[in-house]
Design a protein around this motif. Structure first.
Motif, PDB file in Angstrom:
ATOM      1  N   VAL A 184       4.243 -22.406  -7.527  1.00 37.97           N
ATOM      2  CA  VAL A 184       3.698 -21.742  -6.147  1.00 37.97           C
ATOM      3  C   VAL A 184       4.002 -22.534  -5.102  1.00 37.97           C
ATOM      4  O   VAL A 184       4.454 -21.673  -4.045  1.00 37.97           O
ATOM      5  N   LEU A 185       3.872 -23.660  -4.974  1.00 34.65           N
ATOM      6  CA  LEU A 185       4.124 -24.541  -3.631  1.00 34.65           C
ATOM      7  C   LEU A 185       5.598 -24.246  -3.613  1.00 34.65           C
ATOM      8  O   LEU A 185       6.130 -24.270  -2.108  1.00 34.65           O
ATOM      9  N   PHE A 186       6.426 -24.399  -4.459  1.00 33.32           N
ATOM     10  CA  PHE A 186       7.690 -24.285  -4.332  1.00 33.32           C
ATOM     11  C   PHE A 186       8.060 -22.841  -4.017  1.00 33.32           C
ATOM     12  O   PHE A 186       9.213 -22.805  -2.768  1.00 33.32           O
ATOM     13  N   ASN A 187       7.533 -21.889  -4.303  1.00 33.66           N
ATOM     14  CA  ASN A 187       7.818 -20.625  -3.646  1.00 33.66           C
ATOM     15  C   ASN A 187       7.463 -20.262  -2.477  1.00 33.66           C
ATOM     16  O   ASN A 187       8.157 -19.501  -1.572  1.00 33.66           O
ATOM     17  N   LEU A 188       6.285 -20.810  -1.945  1.00 32.33           N
ATOM     18  CA  LEU A 188       5.960 -20.760  -0.663  1.00 32.33           C
ATOM     19  C   LEU A 188       6.874 -21.362   0.231  1.00 32.33           C
ATOM     20  O   LEU A 188       7.271 -20.861   1.427  1.00 32.33           O
ATOM     21  N   MET A 189       7.319 -22.654   0.005  1.00 34.71           N
ATOM     22  CA  MET A 189       8.354 -23.277   0.895  1.00 34.71           C
ATOM     23  C   MET A 189       9.531 -22.552   0.882  1.00 34.71           C
ATOM     24  O   MET A 189      10.259 -22.310   1.857  1.00 34.71           O
ATOM     25  N   THR A 190      10.144 -22.060  -0.135  1.00 36.28           N
ATOM     26  CA  THR A 190      11.177 -21.146  -0.170  1.00 36.28           C
ATOM     27  C   THR A 190      11.250 -20.047   0.596  1.00 36.28           C
ATOM     28  O   THR A 190      12.160 -19.700   1.493  1.00 36.28           O
ATOM     29  N   VAL A 191      10.181 -19.393   0.614  1.00 33.70           N
ATOM     30  CA  VAL A 191       9.925 -18.072   1.308  1.00 33.70           C
ATOM     31  C   VAL A 191       9.922 -18.370   2.847  1.00 33.70           C
ATOM     32  O   VAL A 191      10.688 -17.595   3.787  1.00 33.70           O
ATOM     33  N   MET A 192       9.105 -19.438   3.367  1.00 34.21           N
ATOM     34  CA  MET A 192       9.014 -19.821   4.520  1.00 34.21           C
ATOM     35  C   MET A 192      10.703 -20.516   5.187  1.00 34.21           C
ATOM     36  O   MET A 192      10.512 -20.123   6.323  1.00 34.21           O
ATOM     37  N   VAL A 193      10.977 -21.162   4.353  1.00 34.38           N
ATOM     38  CA  VAL A 193      12.387 -21.691   5.168  1.00 34.38           C
ATOM     39  C   VAL A 193      13.345 -20.551   5.196  1.00 34.38           C
ATOM     40  O   VAL A 193      13.901 -20.382   6.361  1.00 34.38           O
ATOM     41  N   LEU A 194      13.234 -19.807   4.174  1.00 35.56           N
ATOM     42  CA  LEU A 194      14.289 -18.647   4.299  1.00 35.56           C
ATOM     43  C   LEU A 194      13.935 -17.608   5.251  1.00 35.56           C
ATOM     44  O   LEU A 194      14.653 -16.987   6.052  1.00 35.56           O
ATOM     45  N   GLY A 195      12.520 -17.261   5.314  1.00 38.65           N
ATOM     46  CA  GLY A 195      12.162 -16.639   6.470  1.00 38.65           C
ATOM     47  C   GLY A 195      12.409 -17.167   7.888  1.00 38.65           C
ATOM     48  O   GLY A 195      12.675 -16.363   8.906  1.00 38.65           O
ATOM     49  N   GLY A 196      12.350 -18.520   7.872  1.00 37.96           N
ATOM     50  CA  GLY A 196      12.590 -19.152   9.187  1.00 37.96           C
ATOM     51  C   GLY A 196      13.907 -18.828   9.416  1.00 37.96           C
ATOM     52  O   GLY A 196      14.461 -18.492  10.540  1.00 37.96           O
ATOM     53  N   LEU A 197      15.012 -19.212   8.597  1.00 34.93           N
ATOM     54  CA  LEU A 197      16.361 -18.862   8.826  1.00 34.93           C
ATOM     55  C   LEU A 197      16.654 -17.381   9.187  1.00 34.93           C
ATOM     56  O   LEU A 197      17.868 -17.157   9.929  1.00 34.93           O
ATOM     57  N   TRP A 198      16.106 -16.390   8.710  1.00 36.20           N
ATOM     58  CA  TRP A 198      16.376 -15.167   8.917  1.00 36.20           C
ATOM     59  C   TRP A 198      16.102 -14.895  10.658  1.00 36.20           C
ATOM     60  O   TRP A 198      16.841 -13.925  10.956  1.00 36.20           O
ATOM     61  N   HIS A 199      15.307 -15.737  11.055  1.00 32.17           N
ATOM     62  CA  HIS A 199      15.353 -15.486  12.621  1.00 32.17           C
ATOM     63  C   HIS A 199      16.589 -16.017  13.511  1.00 32.17           C
ATOM     64  O   HIS A 199      16.649 -15.687  14.504  1.00 32.17           O
TER      65      HIS A 199
END
Length: 471
Positions: free
Chosen positions: A311-326
């Motif tokens: 779950v923690l890995f999923n959260l980090m993956t989503v936030m890093v990729l969501g950041g790069l989306w910007h």
């Protein structure tokens, strides 16, 4: 043709008149919106329309293939092709140069020099929103949550519908494409509410966001070493509110204009700076992106249904990729990673002590202050041109240099207004909207004209593009 410009106002009025003149007939209605949307996007830059046309044609063929083939393997292959092709489009125009520079930086310490030419492809306006919306449709068809029976012109209009094509919100097919064949309706009250929403968006953008941006944010972030520590703190807070009022103002205009044509878009913001924790913040901020990341990335990774480390890995993956989306810059990944770590800490805390069912006022206040502080501090990385500049900004904030003379009374006033209106209960906005609707039409028209004149008088700054245009 920015949505807070006079040209856009004339454009909307013209399309509105043509659309409602033919609204009972499907093809004239559809073509009116499609031609208007193509024209609107071409006003920014016409070349990417070719890319979008090809992208829609490919996705449409894959969607029709999913409708035709019942084999799970074939359907999975087709949706995978759609996702890969859309992400490839995004990577090709947005991230290749970043990856090239990163590879060169990693190879340099080993004495390896590679001569390559920079990738100078100009990223189409709104590409990030286009790609995420394209993926949402094909994946929803694959999941059985959207129909594949739409024709290619409906598909193209869904992707290019002019109120949202440039900066969102990301709209699902069930909220937009499924409505194209319905005969639209617009009551005078609904029209009045839409006009009020547009007016609110203009005030947010032109009065609050632009004044904060030109009055304190831009000069301080350009040269933080010239300003006192407190002025840097004020600039960071001001940017936090500038970004909100800029983007939520755009969203208000988009939702209001869509409503004038009989379409209801999902809300994109819900007073995010009143969130009691960072998880709640992301449920209130840029909600169309947050829900997209949840439904098309976090849950397919396993979401909350897997082990706690995962779950923690999923959260980090989503936030890093969501950041790069910007943006194609590793500082956006850093920004997302910090949020990912903070969300992980919050999740571990909840696993350990549980969620309070009804937290008291002191705990709520502390949670809101802590959340807002994290958001403000991480916004520095978001706003600075690079990590070195962000580091210098943080150092200046902590240097203890006295003084606050460069914060003008106008900036203080706008900051106070920003805080006040953000904290105002939504019921007050609803009541104001209903009062506006009850006014006679001539009075509404006079009110809108006076608002425009007031904005022109108060906002004595250069009209600025929306922040999210760069994404």
């Amino acid at each position: 043709m920015l949505s807070h410009s006079l040209q856009y106002l004339v454009f909307v009025i013209t399309v509105f008149a043509l659309y409602w003149a033919v609204h009972r007939q499907y093809w004239p209605r559809l073509l009116t919106l499609l031609i208007a949307s193509v024209y609107f996007y071409a006003a920014f830059t016409p070349f990417p329309l070719i890319i979008f046309l090809v992208g829609v044609a490919v996705d449409h063929a894959l969607v029709k293939g999913m409708a035709r083939w019942e084999s799970p393997g074939v359907r999975k292959l087709l949706v995978t092709l759609s996702v890969v092709s859309n992400l490839g489009l995004l990577a090709g125009f947005k991230y290749l140069e970043m990856l090239r520079q990163t590879a060169l930086a990693l190879l340099a310490p080993w004495g390896i020099e590679v001569r390559t030419e920079p990738f100078s492809l100009l990223m189409p306006v709104g590409l990030s929103f286009y790609v995420f919306q394209a993926i949402s449709y094909t994946v929803d068809v694959y999941r059985g949550k959207a129909s594949a029976e739409h024709n290619i012109l409906e598909h193209l209009l869904y992707m290019l519908f002019f109120p949202r094509v440039v900066s969102g919100p990301i709209v699902r097919a069930s909220d937009l494409m499924a409505r194209f064949r319905d005969v639209p309706t617009l009551t005078p009250d609904d029209g009045g509410r839409a006009m009020f929403r547009i007016a609110v968006g203009l005030v947010k953008k032109l009065v609050i966001a632009d004044v904060l941006g030109s009055g304190i944010v831009d000069p301080v972030f350009a040269a933080p070493e010239k300003y006192a520590s407190a002025e840097c703190v004020v600039a960071a807070i001001a940017y936090t509110f500038e970004l909100y009022y800029d983007f939520s103002g755009y969203s208000d205009i988009a939702l209001g204009v869509a409503a004038l044509f009989g379409f209801k878009f999902p809300e994109n913001f819900n007073r995010p700076y009143l969130a009691k924790n960072l998880g709640e913040f992301w449920n209130r901020w840029h909600m169309s992106l947050s829900t997209w990341l949840r439904d098309y990335l976090y849950r397919p990774l396993g979401g909350n249904r897997v082990s706690k480390p995962r779950v923690l890995f999923n959260l980090m993956t989503v936030m890093v990729l969501g950041g790069l989306w910007h943006g194609a810059d590793w500082r956006f990944a850093v920004w997302g990673a910090v949020h990912g770590v903070a969300l992980g800490v919050l999740r571990c805390w909840e696993w350990t002590v549980g969620k309070p069912e009804k937290p008291g006022i002191p705990r709520v206040a502390v949670g809101m202050l802590a959340t807002f502080t994290i958001v403000v501090l991480t916004r520095v990385v978001f706003r600075a041109p690079d990590m070195t500049h962000a580091g210098g900004f943080y150092a200046r904030m902590l240097a203890g240099v006295p003084g606050i003379a460069n914060v003008s009374p106008l900036v203080w006033g706008m900051l106070a207004a920003a805080v006040f209106f953000h904290a105002t209960p939504m019921k007050l906005y609803t009541t104001a909207s209903e009062l506006f609707v009850r006014l006679p039409v001539p009075v509404r028209a006079v009110a809108i004209v006076l608002l425009g004149l007031g904005i022109r008088h108060l906002s004595a700054v250069e009209t600025r593009p929306y922040v999210y245009l760069q994404f």
